[in-house]
Design an enzyme around this catalytic site. Structure first.
Site, mmCIF file in Angstrom:
data_model
loop_
_atom_site.group_PDB
_atom_site.id
_atom_site.type_symbol
_atom_site.label_atom_id
_atom_site.label_comp_id
_atom_site.label_asym_id
_atom_site.label_seq_id
_atom_site.Cartn_x
_atom_site.Cartn_y
_atom_site.Cartn_z
ATOM 1 N N ASN A 193 -11.431 -23.741 9.974
ATOM 2 C CA ASN A 193 -11.033 -23.451 11.345
ATOM 3 C C ASN A 193 -11.515 -24.594 12.227
ATOM 4 O OD1 ASN A 193 -9.842 -20.570 11.379
ATOM 5 N ND2 ASN A 193 -11.679 -20.379 10.098
ATOM 6 N N GLU A 194 -10.639 -25.559 12.410
ATOM 7 C CA GLU A 194 -10.963 -26.796 13.100
ATOM 8 C C GLU A 194 -11.015 -26.589 14.618
ATOM 9 O OE1 GLU A 194 -12.092 -28.964 11.335
ATOM 10 O OE2 GLU A 194 -10.788 -29.801 9.807
ATOM 11 N N PRO A 195 -11.485 -27.589 15.366
ATOM 12 C CA PRO A 195 -11.491 -27.479 16.829
ATOM 13 C C PRO A 195 -10.129 -27.046 17.362
ATOM 14 C CG PRO A 195 -12.669 -29.443 16.157
ATOM 15 C CD PRO A 195 -12.077 -28.861 14.910
ATOM 16 N N SER A 197 -9.165 -23.801 17.054
ATOM 17 C CA SER A 197 -8.821 -22.534 16.403
ATOM 18 C C SER A 197 -9.152 -21.369 17.316
ATOM 19 C CB SER A 197 -9.578 -22.390 15.080
ATOM 20 O OG SER A 197 -9.201 -23.411 14.174
ATOM 21 N N THR A 212 -13.249 -34.088 9.715
ATOM 22 C CA THR A 212 -13.351 -33.336 8.465
ATOM 23 C C THR A 212 -12.834 -34.169 7.299
ATOM 24 O OG1 THR A 212 -13.089 -31.228 9.623
ATOM 25 C CG2 THR A 212 -12.601 -31.252 7.267
#
Length: 654
Positions: A193-195, A197, A212
């Site tokens: 869940n990346e920035p 999300s 990432t």
């Protein structure tokens, strides 16, 4: 915020305490869960346990999982575990395997759901999380394969949405996740869940953030080989777990740990959403906890018990905050930053200022104040860590006629590009043709190597011939590096520890064979001083593992009534971080000429120059990092009002 019934800790307090784990009592420090500061502001919004020994951390978390498993089994119920991949949870999985083998912990009633998987990704790929889980846990325990759920990275794209929906439905059908194990990425991601999300996100396909992908580059032998997408559980799915444990280790995680624990909830940092979960615990080591307010600036939270070490930290911080030299700090400066009690303890600002100024000044040791004529052993995890991290003091020790040996603990062969192998093979073939006579052995080796490299795919383990060539390349570079410092090849030892010899980025655990090699060297050389890498933020964990091998060997060799006197241990950093001046025991000044010599030694490691295979998050070359860090250390002392030097290395005497 309090812990739910049955959690490993349910008390508050700032002192160290003992918790029960699967392997017995574990000593932890600073287990305060909610930290209001002197103004009543809550600092830590997620319960956080600091426990520095990674094995102890693993035992504590695995013990909690085992307790839940046994409770559910006794009640005739299954337990649903949410599982993570990566280097951080491996210790937990190893402890669960031990509990299964030695204490009969059964996984027959366990249902598991993994957080994520790269896309596209074949399940049998060396990079797949499917393979990771079976190699590191499932194949070693009695879990029913039908109860194992891992997102499928080999699906057709058109089938992904339906598969994600079925994944969510399967979690609900199993009764929801009882215990969710998490790691945390440098962006603060949990799962993938990346920035950006959202809090209500569910299992889905996502694009991976550049940070990432850069962080994963080491595993894939280059960022260009890292998939751009992944399938991940969503934040809402994670937050529905009944209990969550999130693990973080290493200095490189300290900033995001503080942001997650103390910062506002923000979609830019997915882990901050865990603040809304009623039963989440952060487990962090000292390095990952370094930026927490209670660790970095405890005087801003509550009354503290001042000692000289804390005073040095606090006054150095205050001088930086006020942009003043230490001897110019005033009563007003101390009052404005909640440090008036420190002045009261010493009687006046001048007394405090003088104490700290003198303590810092006493750490500075030029060549005349460094050891002379002593048996010295430098342990270098990779074949370049010696000159990168301690090239300045290495030269000074040589000039002081210390008896020096540099022990390179691993071959470092996975950090050599294939094109370097081709270049050296071409050199050998040409030399063979022109000077020796085109021997069969060289031509056969060249054919074998070229055929393999032509067919090699990203991340594939090298054949033995290629691994050996890469090892020799790094060994020859290491010798060239120490020759710049005034040493010769006779001063180099290549230990080639077994734990590293997997041919993969992920290594085996440190075992008895590794410890035995280090112990034998200690017995042979009988050093009076040993240098050990204390830089624990390397992206592949080799520094940490090498230090473990040394620590265990030192315990073996120097324990007992008839044991020889243990050597003095000097810890160095530099490749990834530098010791803060407040933590350092010794500060070694370097002249412009000495820093230039150090950089020249780093240049001898040609396979690591221009574009190192494992640069971490810092895109600069190692010599550039070294130059900046060594100059920055001396600049800080200058700002604090101490003597001005061109550059400076820092060490901790353990």
């Amino acid at each position: 915020m309090t812990m739910a019934s049955g959690s490993p800790v349910a008390t508050e307090g700032s002192q160290a305490r003992t918790l029960e784990s699967s392997g017995g009592p574990v000593r932890v420090s600073g287990t305060i869960f909610v930290h209001p500061d002197i103004n009543g502001t809550v600092r830590e919004r997620i319960p956080t346990i600091i426990i520095d020994e990674h094995e102890a951390m693993a035992r504590l978390v695995a013990g909690r999982i085992a307790t839940l498993m046994r409770e559910r089994a006794a009640a005739g119920r299954s337990i649903v575990l949410g599982l993570a991949t990566g280097s951080t949870p491996i210790g937990v999985y190893r402890e669960l395997i031990r509990l299964h083998r030695e204490e009969g912990l059964s996984f027959s009633h366990v249902i598991s759901f993994n957080l994520d998987e790269y896309y596209p990704m074949s399940p049998d790929s060396i990079h797949s999380y499917h393979r990771f889980m079976w190699e590191n846990l499932f194949s070693h325990v009695d879990i029913d394969p039908g109860n194992v759920h891992i997102p499928d990275g080999a699906l057709e794209r058109s089938a992904i949405d339906d598969a994600c929906g079925r994944y969510e439905a399967a979690i609900l059908a199993a009764g929801g996740v009882d215990f969710q194990l998490l790691g945390i990425g440098k962006t603060g991601h949990i799962g993938f869940n990346e920035p950006g999300s959202g809090e209500h996100s569910r299992t889905r396909i996502v694009h991976l953030d550049s940070v990432t992908r850069r962080d994963a580059a080491a595993d894939f032998f280059g960022e260009e080989n890292v998939p751009r997408e992944a399938i991940t559980m969503g934040i809402a799915t994670i937050l529905q777990a009944r209990e969550i444990a999130i693990l973080a280790t290493g200095e490189h995680k300290s900033g995001v740990v503080r942001r997650s624990v103390e910062g506002e909830i923000d979609r830019a940092v997915a882990a901050t959403f865990l603040q809304r979960h009623p039963n989440t615990t952060f487990y962090v080591d000292d390095a990952a906890a370094a930026d927490l307010t209670r660790v970095a600036t405890p005087w801003l939270i509550d009354e503290v018990r001042w000692d000289d070490a804390l005073a040095v930290r606090a006054v150095t911080w205050l001088a930086g905050r006020c942009q003043k030299a230490i001897l110019k700090l005033t009563q007003h400066d101390y009052d404005e930053h909640s440090m008036s009690s420190l002045v009261a303890r010493h009687g006046s600002p001048g007394a405090v200022n003088g104490l700290v100024f003198n303590v810092l000044g006493a750490k500075i040791r030029g060549k005349s104040k460094l050891p002379r004529g002593m048996k010295t052993l430098c342990f270098s995890p990779h074949p370049d860590d010696d000159v990168i991290s301690m090239g300045g003091i290495l030269r000074k020790f040589v000039e002081n006629e210390n008896e020096m040996t540099v022990a390179y603990m691993t071959s470092g062969n996975i950090a050599v590009f294939d094109h370097d192998v081709r270049r050296y093979m071409d050199f050998l073939v040409r030399l063979d043709q022109e000077r020796i006579g085109e021997g069969t052995a060289v031509r056969t080796l060249a054919d074998t190597v070229h055929q393999f490299l032509e067919a090699k795919h990203a991340g594939q383990v090298d054949i033995a011939e290629v691994q050996d060539i890469k090892r020799v390349i790094r060994e020859s570079e290491a010798v060239s590096g120490i020759e710049v410092m005034g040493l010769t090849r006779e001063h180099a030892r290549f230990l080639n520890l077994p734990f590293y010899q997997t041919g993969k980025v992920r290594k085996d655990p440190i075992g008895p064979a590794d410890v035995a090699i280090v112990a034998e060297l200690l017995r042979e050389l009988q050093p009076e001083i040993i240098f050990v890498a204390g830089d624990l933020s390397d992206p592949h964990g080799t520094h940490r593992m090498c230090k473990e091998a040394i620590d265990r060997a030192v315990l073996e060799v120097y324990s007992g009534p008839d044991a020889p006197t243990a050597p003095q241990v000097w810890l160095y950093r530099g490749a990834w971080q530098e010791w803060p001046v407040t933590e350092a025991t010794v500060l070694v000044p370097l002249s412009q000429e000495e820093l230039t010599l150090k950089i020249q030694a780093i240049f001898k490691h040609q396979s690591q120059k221009d574009s190192a295979p494992f640069p971490g998050q810092d895109a600069r070359e190692f010599w550039q990092r070294v130059e900046q860090r060594n100059k920055a250390t001396s600049a800080q002392l200058d700002q604090l009002g101490l003597a001005e030097y061109f550059a400076m290395e820092a060490y901790v005497i353990a």
